[in-house]
Design a protein around this motif. Structure first.
Motif, PDB file in Angstrom:
ATOM      1  N   SER A  26       0.623  -1.418   0.057  1.00 14.05           N
ATOM      2  CA  SER A  26      -0.011  -0.080  -0.021  1.00 14.05           C
ATOM      3  C   SER A  26       0.876   1.297   0.115  1.00 14.05           C
ATOM      4  O   SER A  26       1.725   1.304   0.706  1.00 14.05           O
ATOM      5  CB  SER A  26      -0.767   0.238   1.131  1.00 14.05           C
ATOM      6  OG  SER A  26      -1.819   1.183   1.180  1.00 14.05           O
ATOM      7  N   GLY A  27       0.629   2.170  -0.969  1.00 15.56           N
ATOM      8  CA  GLY A  27       1.269   3.457  -1.027  1.00 15.56           C
ATOM      9  C   GLY A  27       2.787   3.054  -1.651  1.00 15.56           C
ATOM     10  O   GLY A  27       3.437   4.269  -1.501  1.00 15.56           O
ATOM     11  N   PHE A  28       3.118   2.109  -1.937  1.00 17.71           N
ATOM     12  CA  PHE A  28       4.597   1.836  -2.428  1.00 17.71           C
ATOM     13  C   PHE A  28       4.709   2.341  -3.844  1.00 17.71           C
ATOM     14  O   PHE A  28       3.899   1.803  -4.849  1.00 17.71           O
ATOM     15  CB  PHE A  28       4.837   0.486  -2.318  1.00 17.71           C
ATOM     16  CG  PHE A  28       6.375   0.260  -2.783  1.00 17.71           C
ATOM     17  CD1 PHE A  28       6.672  -0.312  -4.014  1.00 17.71           C
ATOM     18  CD2 PHE A  28       7.332   0.355  -1.983  1.00 17.71           C
ATOM     19  CE1 PHE A  28       7.762  -0.619  -4.451  1.00 17.71           C
ATOM     20  CE2 PHE A  28       8.765   0.270  -2.277  1.00 17.71           C
ATOM     21  CZ  PHE A  28       9.170  -0.330  -3.499  1.00 17.71           C
ATOM     22  N   THR A  29       5.458   3.455  -4.363  1.00 12.69           N
ATOM     23  CA  THR A  29       5.853   3.771  -5.427  1.00 12.69           C
ATOM     24  C   THR A  29       7.123   3.322  -6.081  1.00 12.69           C
ATOM     25  O   THR A  29       8.234   3.826  -5.489  1.00 12.69           O
ATOM     26  CB  THR A  29       5.621   5.373  -5.478  1.00 12.69           C
ATOM     27  OG1 THR A  29       4.457   5.826  -5.026  1.00 12.69           O
ATOM     28  CG2 THR A  29       5.989   5.736  -6.951  1.00 12.69           C
ATOM     29  N   PHE A  30       7.155   2.137  -6.825  1.00  9.28           N
ATOM     30  CA  PHE A  30       8.170   1.536  -7.117  1.00  9.28           C
ATOM     31  C   PHE A  30       9.547   2.505  -7.942  1.00  9.28           C
ATOM     32  O   PHE A  30      10.422   2.472  -7.696  1.00  9.28           O
ATOM     33  CB  PHE A  30       7.924   0.473  -8.208  1.00  9.28           C
ATOM     34  CG  PHE A  30       8.948  -0.265  -8.960  1.00  9.28           C
ATOM     35  CD1 PHE A  30       9.421  -0.022 -10.146  1.00  9.28           C
ATOM     36  CD2 PHE A  30       9.671  -1.240  -8.207  1.00  9.28           C
ATOM     37  CE1 PHE A  30      10.438  -0.780 -10.607  1.00  9.28           C
ATOM     38  CE2 PHE A  30      10.733  -1.909  -8.762  1.00  9.28           C
ATOM     39  CZ  PHE A  30      11.281  -1.781 -10.037  1.00  9.28           C
ATOM     40  N   SER A  31       8.990   3.512  -8.551  1.00  9.54           N
ATOM     41  CA  SER A  31       9.772   4.471  -9.350  1.00  9.54           C
ATOM     42  C   SER A  31      10.618   4.977  -8.520  1.00  9.54           C
ATOM     43  O   SER A  31      11.560   5.716  -8.827  1.00  9.54           O
ATOM     44  CB  SER A  31       9.072   5.164 -10.432  1.00  9.54           C
ATOM     45  OG  SER A  31       8.078   5.854  -9.773  1.00  9.54           O
ATOM     46  N   ALA A  32      10.066   5.275  -7.349  1.00 12.15           N
ATOM     47  CA  ALA A  32      10.721   6.539  -6.455  1.00 12.15           C
ATOM     48  C   ALA A  32      11.811   5.715  -5.491  1.00 12.15           C
ATOM     49  O   ALA A  32      12.576   6.378  -4.845  1.00 12.15           O
ATOM     50  CB  ALA A  32       9.778   6.943  -5.511  1.00 12.15           C
ATOM     51  N   TYR A  33      12.198   4.247  -5.695  1.00 13.44           N
ATOM     52  CA  TYR A  33      12.919   3.557  -4.933  1.00 13.44           C
ATOM     53  C   TYR A  33      14.169   3.290  -5.666  1.00 13.44           C
ATOM     54  O   TYR A  33      14.155   2.804  -6.750  1.00 13.44           O
ATOM     55  CB  TYR A  33      12.197   2.610  -4.230  1.00 13.44           C
ATOM     56  CG  TYR A  33      11.452   2.685  -3.141  1.00 13.44           C
ATOM     57  CD1 TYR A  33      10.229   3.240  -3.227  1.00 13.44           C
ATOM     58  CD2 TYR A  33      11.721   2.537  -1.583  1.00 13.44           C
ATOM     59  CE1 TYR A  33       9.386   3.597  -2.170  1.00 13.44           C
ATOM     60  CE2 TYR A  33      10.947   2.890  -0.819  1.00 13.44           C
ATOM     61  CZ  TYR A  33       9.692   3.527  -1.283  1.00 13.44           C
ATOM     62  OH  TYR A  33       8.850   3.611   0.174  1.00 13.44           O
ATOM     63  N   ASP A  34      15.454   3.395  -4.920  1.00 14.54           N
ATOM     64  CA  ASP A  34      16.696   2.713  -5.382  1.00 14.54           C
ATOM     65  C   ASP A  34      16.277   1.229  -5.068  1.00 14.54           C
ATOM     66  O   ASP A  34      16.007   0.808  -4.103  1.00 14.54           O
ATOM     67  CB  ASP A  34      17.714   3.106  -4.827  1.00 14.54           C
ATOM     68  CG  ASP A  34      18.003   4.379  -4.950  1.00 14.54           C
ATOM     69  OD1 ASP A  34      18.834   5.458  -4.135  1.00 14.54           O
ATOM     70  OD2 ASP A  34      17.471   5.276  -6.115  1.00 14.54           O
ATOM     71  N   MET A  35      16.885   0.472  -6.202  1.00 12.07           N
ATOM     72  CA  MET A  35      16.672  -1.093  -6.082  1.00 12.07           C
ATOM     73  C   MET A  35      17.998  -1.832  -6.152  1.00 12.07           C
ATOM     74  O   MET A  35      18.969  -1.348  -6.963  1.00 12.07           O
ATOM     75  CB  MET A  35      15.724  -1.657  -7.089  1.00 12.07           C
ATOM     76  CG  MET A  35      14.324  -0.963  -7.263  1.00 12.07           C
ATOM     77  SD  MET A  35      13.257  -1.314  -5.640  1.00 12.07           S
ATOM     78  CE  MET A  35      13.095  -3.346  -5.703  1.00 12.07           C
ATOM     79  N   THR A  36      18.413  -2.475  -5.284  1.00 16.45           N
ATOM     80  CA  THR A  36      19.710  -2.797  -4.963  1.00 16.45           C
ATOM     81  C   THR A  36      19.628  -4.465  -4.842  1.00 16.45           C
ATOM     82  O   THR A  36      18.767  -4.952  -4.186  1.00 16.45           O
ATOM     83  CB  THR A  36      20.393  -2.371  -3.921  1.00 16.45           C
ATOM     84  OG1 THR A  36      20.421  -0.908  -3.969  1.00 16.45           O
ATOM     85  CG2 THR A  36      21.688  -2.850  -3.911  1.00 16.45           C
ATOM     86  N   ALA A 103      18.204   7.727   1.401  1.00 16.37           N
ATOM     87  CA  ALA A 103      19.081   7.166   2.526  1.00 16.37           C
ATOM     88  C   ALA A 103      17.978   7.058   3.606  1.00 16.37           C
ATOM     89  O   ALA A 103      18.646   6.741   4.688  1.00 16.37           O
ATOM     90  CB  ALA A 103      20.129   8.313   2.939  1.00 16.37           C
ATOM     91  N   SER A 104      16.768   6.573   3.516  1.00 19.23           N
ATOM     92  CA  SER A 104      16.013   6.702   4.725  1.00 19.23           C
ATOM     93  C   SER A 104      16.190   5.263   5.149  1.00 19.23           C
ATOM     94  O   SER A 104      16.314   4.180   4.676  1.00 19.23           O
ATOM     95  CB  SER A 104      14.637   6.725   4.148  1.00 19.23           C
ATOM     96  OG  SER A 104      13.565   6.385   5.110  1.00 19.23           O
ATOM     97  N   ASP A 105      16.253   5.157   6.370  1.00 20.71           N
ATOM     98  CA  ASP A 105      16.157   3.841   7.275  1.00 20.71           C
ATOM     99  C   ASP A 105      14.652   3.386   7.617  1.00 20.71           C
ATOM    100  O   ASP A 105      14.655   2.119   7.657  1.00 20.71           O
ATOM    101  CB  ASP A 105      16.646   4.179   8.903  1.00 20.71           C
ATOM    102  CG  ASP A 105      18.362   4.502   8.693  1.00 20.71           C
ATOM    103  OD1 ASP A 105      18.792   5.147   9.530  1.00 20.71           O
ATOM    104  OD2 ASP A 105      18.960   4.066   7.624  1.00 20.71           O
ATOM    105  N   ALA A 106      13.805   4.039   7.486  1.00 19.45           N
ATOM    106  CA  ALA A 106      12.347   3.807   7.595  1.00 19.45           C
ATOM    107  C   ALA A 106      11.654   3.050   6.451  1.00 19.45           C
ATOM    108  O   ALA A 106      11.143   2.298   6.513  1.00 19.45           O
ATOM    109  CB  ALA A 106      11.477   4.974   7.915  1.00 19.45           C
TER     110      ALA A 106
END
Length: 120
Positions: A26-36, A103-106
Motif C-alpha cells: 500500500s502506497g509503495f511507489t516503485f519508481s521512487a525507490y533505489d533497487m539493489t 537514505a531513509s532507514d524507515a
C-alpha cells in the motif's frame, strides 16, 4: 511493503540466470525507490552486487560482476531484474533484493532472498 525474489536455482559454471524482484504494498511507489541486489555466501559478509537508482536509473556494480551481470528496471511494470551471465562457483550465494527511498532507514525494505548455486 513486500519484496519477492524469484529465478534462483542450480546452474553449471558458465551458465546464466535471471533473477526478478517484485515489490508491492500500500502506497509503495516503485519508481521512487533505489533497487539493489545484494548477496550473501556462507560465512561471508553481505555484498552489494548491483544497484539501479530511481529517476534516471543509474547503475552501479560490484567489480566482481562487472561485464557479467546487468540490472534493469521498467518503472511502468515492476519488477527489477538481475541478468547473470558467465556464472562461476564464486557467485554461489543467497541473493536478496532491497528497496530504499534515498537514505531513509524507515523506507528500507528487504526480500527473503533466492538461492543461486553454481556448480563447477
Amino acid at each position: 511493503v513486500q519484496l519477492v525474489e524469484s529465478g534462483g536455482g542450480l546452474v553449471e559454471s558458465g551458465g546464466s540466470l535471471r533473477l526478478s524482484c517484485s515489490a508491492s504494498g500500500s502506497g509503495f511507489t516503485f519508481s521512487a525507490y533505489d533497487m539493489t541486489w545484494y548477496r550473501q555466501a556462507p560465512g561471508k559478509e553481505l555484498e552489494l552486487v548491483a544497484r539501479i537508482t530511481s529517476g534516471q536509473s543509474r547503475t552501479l556494480y560490484a567489480d566482481s560482476v562487472k561485464g557479467r551481470f546487468t540490472v534493469s528496471r521498467n518503472n511502468a511494470v515492476n519488477p527489477v531484474y538481475l541478468q547473470m551471465n558467465g556464472l562461476n562457483p564464486e557467485d554461489t550465494a543467497v541473493y536478496l533484493c532491497n528497496a530504499r527511498w534515498g537514505a531513509s532507514d524507515a523506507l528500507n525494505y528487504w526480500g527473503q532472498g533466492t538461492q543461486v548455486t553454481v556448480s563447477s
